[in-house]
Write an enzyme that holds these catalytic residues in place. Structure first.
Site, PDB file in Angstrom:
ATOM      1  N   HIS A   1      36.822 -18.150   4.055  1.00  0.00           N
ATOM      2  CA  HIS A   1      38.128 -18.327   3.407  1.00  0.00           C
ATOM      3  C   HIS A   1      38.894 -16.994   3.375  1.00  0.00           C
ATOM      4  O   HIS A   1      40.033 -16.912   3.854  1.00  0.00           O
ATOM      5  CB  HIS A   1      37.903 -18.860   1.990  1.00  0.00           C
ATOM      6  N   GLU A   2      38.263 -15.975   2.850  1.00  0.00           N
ATOM      7  CA  GLU A   2      38.957 -14.686   2.721  1.00  0.00           C
ATOM      8  C   GLU A   2      39.263 -14.081   4.092  1.00  0.00           C
ATOM      9  O   GLU A   2      40.254 -13.373   4.258  1.00  0.00           O
ATOM     10  CB  GLU A   2      38.145 -13.712   1.857  1.00  0.00           C
ATOM     11  N   GLU A  48      47.499 -19.699   2.116  1.00  0.00           N
ATOM     12  CA  GLU A  48      46.333 -20.544   1.870  1.00  0.00           C
ATOM     13  C   GLU A  48      46.028 -21.443   3.076  1.00  0.00           C
ATOM     14  O   GLU A  48      44.883 -21.812   3.299  1.00  0.00           O
ATOM     15  CB  GLU A  48      46.563 -21.382   0.599  1.00  0.00           C
ATOM     16  N   HIS A  92      42.606 -15.346   5.114  1.00  0.00           N
ATOM     17  CA  HIS A  92      43.669 -14.555   4.477  1.00  0.00           C
ATOM     18  C   HIS A  92      43.784 -13.198   5.171  1.00  0.00           C
ATOM     19  O   HIS A  92      44.874 -12.706   5.441  1.00  0.00           O
ATOM     20  CB  HIS A  92      43.340 -14.319   2.996  1.00  0.00           C
TER      21      HIS A  92
HETATM   22 ZN    ZN Z   1      42.825 -18.464  -0.917  1.00  0.00          ZN
END
Ligand code: ZN
Length: 500
Positions: free
Chosen positions: A263-264, A293, A267
């Protein structure tokens, strides 16, 4: 009258100073949440307040305001026009909120989070209620200062510009009905994932080595970034060549660090590939929280929880953690990491029921801001709305309305961006599938460049040149809706749980 080229150069200089201050603040923040000793709290608070104050002074400086005024009188096009538009938005926002309100907001944000952390630890909503009341009142005051629209819309626009409660509700409506139907189908299925797999101990060092190998393969550049440990994972850009992501480990919950790091990294890759030439201007910033996101969810879910990816990755996971999954085949593993079950805690929710948590908060925060819901009645409303949505009723406030930090920090209108971003991740994924028809074959071979390159070209490299909705339409050919997500969810859970 000055030559517009001279004025544009002046504007870039002024915006550059503001960007430098923001990036220095970002580094202080990253350090605070990773390596700063506890004793540093007070000095760090002062340092951050001083830098934030300087940034604000530069932003509301009349010379910047006048410079923008002159440039707005010119016929600028392309990036120059976008730069002036973006700068104006930030400047107006800063100039509209009086200094004393800025100070009270900052104070409430810091104190609110501290009181919330205590209240959550001791499951004491009554201790937090006065802080929340102050937060709501201040955010209403802030909304009134910022614009004359509906207060919730004004606040939501801070995170997702151009969006509104009406738009969110419209996008959420079909989602709400369809998730219920899918949950019923899941409950009626005679197939069940092997959840014990997720509790098998995997040494932290093995988790870290595997996650690093994966996100490097995705395209996260460790020459321009790093991965560290923290309590609440986040990604932070310090500068164009310095993007830092964080994660946390628990040996008996390998999936937490694994999908958290994926997830990160999403980003982080977005931040690493924003237009480098605009690194010191608002055009080089990410365009909205929803779009941000979408990038994290795409790598976490569409790539990271997908069957094609694990064809390639599962043998590698086994190599990093010898013996742990020797008796498990890839189908069983993929089913386990995609298990659906309504749960209490948002950050631990599966891909499907996650949205119910967002809808719960979206509903309640609108009522708090409008005044229809009194702070004292929040726990009861939380329980009631949870039941309506099909989420379990929390046994206490710690696992209920005290679980998230956002409201304590004065963030209202933020939660919907999680779902908007997730819906966008799937809409992008469909568009990507049309552009790269053999996408899944690439993933199964551990080739991520086709996905990475498409995202850079269609999302990252756009920076803030386009409004979020415009970016979505150009990249996917349609405005944002739940359609792509619902097609994906029906196909995915239908295959896993064996329903049509
Ligand atoms: Zn996030």
């Amino acid at each position: 009258m000055a030559d517009p080229a001279t004025d544009l150069a002046l504007l870039r200089d002024r915006l550059g100073v503001i960007a430098d201050l923001e990036q220095a603040l970002a580094l202080l923040g990253w350090d605070q949440h990773t390596y700063m000793p506890a004793g540093g709290v007070e000095a760090r608070g002062r340092q951050a307040a001083t830098l934030a104050g300087l940034r604000h002074e530069h932003l509301v400086d009349d010379r910047l305001h006048d410079l923008l005024g002159r440039l707005e009188g010119r016929d600028l096009v392309g990036d120059d026009a976008a730069l002036v538009r973006e700068a104006r938005r930030e400047v107006d926002r800063a100039r509209r909120v009086p200094a004393d309100l800025v100070a009270r907001l900052a104070l409430q944000g810091a104190r609110g989070q501290a009181v919330w952390a205590q209240a959550r630890a001791s499951n004491d909503f009554a201790a937090f209620a006065p802080e929340l009341r102050t937060a709501v009142a201040l955010q209403r005051e802030r909304a009134a200062a910022l614009g004359d629209g509906d207060p919730y819309d004004v606040l939501h626009d801070l995170y997702e510009r151009g969006s509104s409660a009406e738009r969110v509700a419209r996008v959420f409506a079909p989602l709400r009905t369809e998730i219920r139907a899918l949950l019923d189908a899941v409950r009626g299925s005679d197939r069940a994932p092997d959840l014990d797999l997720l509790a098998r101990p995997v040494p932290e060092a093995a988790q870290e080595a595997f996650a690093v190998e994966m996100v490097r393969a995705f395209g996260f550049d460790f020459a321009r970034g790093r991965l560290d440990r923290t309590v609440h994972p986040f990604a932070q850009r310090i500068g164009p060549g310095d993007v830092r992501i964080t994660t946390r480990y628990r040996s008996d919950r390998f999936a937490m660090a694994l999908f958290g790091t994926f997830h990160e990294s999403g980003h982080g890759m977005y931040e690493q590939n924003l237009p480098a030439a605009e690194a010191r201007s608002p055009l080089g910033d990410s365009v909205s929280l929803g779009v941000h996101e979408s990038q994290s969810r795409l790598w976490e879910n569409l790539v990271g929880r997908g069957r094609p990816f694990w064809t390639w990755a599962f043998p590698r996971l086994r190599a990093h953690a010898p013996g742990v999954f020797d008796d498990v085949d890839v189908e069983r593993f993929v089913f386990a990491i995609n298990a659906v079950r309504p749960s209490l805690i948002r950050v631990e929710a599966d891909e499907l029921t996650y949205h119910l948590h967002v809808m719960l908060r979206f509903e309640l925060e609108q009522r708090l801001i409008s005044g229809a819901l009194d702070v004292a009645d929040l726990p009861a409303a939380w329980a009631e709305e949870s039941a309506t949505l099909g989420l379990p009723t929390p046994p206490d406030d710690r696992e209920g309305c005290l679980q998230d930090v956002h409201w304590s920090a004065g963030m209202f209108g933020y939660f919907p961006t999680y779902t908007l971003g997730t819906l966008l991740s799937v809409q992008l994924w469909e568009a990507l599938g049309r552009a790269v028809p053999d996408r899944d074959a690439h993933l199964a071979a551990g080739e991520f460049a086709p996905v990475f390159d498409w995202l850079v070209a269609n999302v990252h490299d756009q920076g803030s040149r386009l409004a979020p909705e415009e970016l979505v339409e150009r990249a996917t050919g349609a405005p944002l809706s739940a359609d792509a997500y619902l097609r994906y969810a029906r196909a995915k859970y239908g295959a896993l749980y064996g329903f049509a």
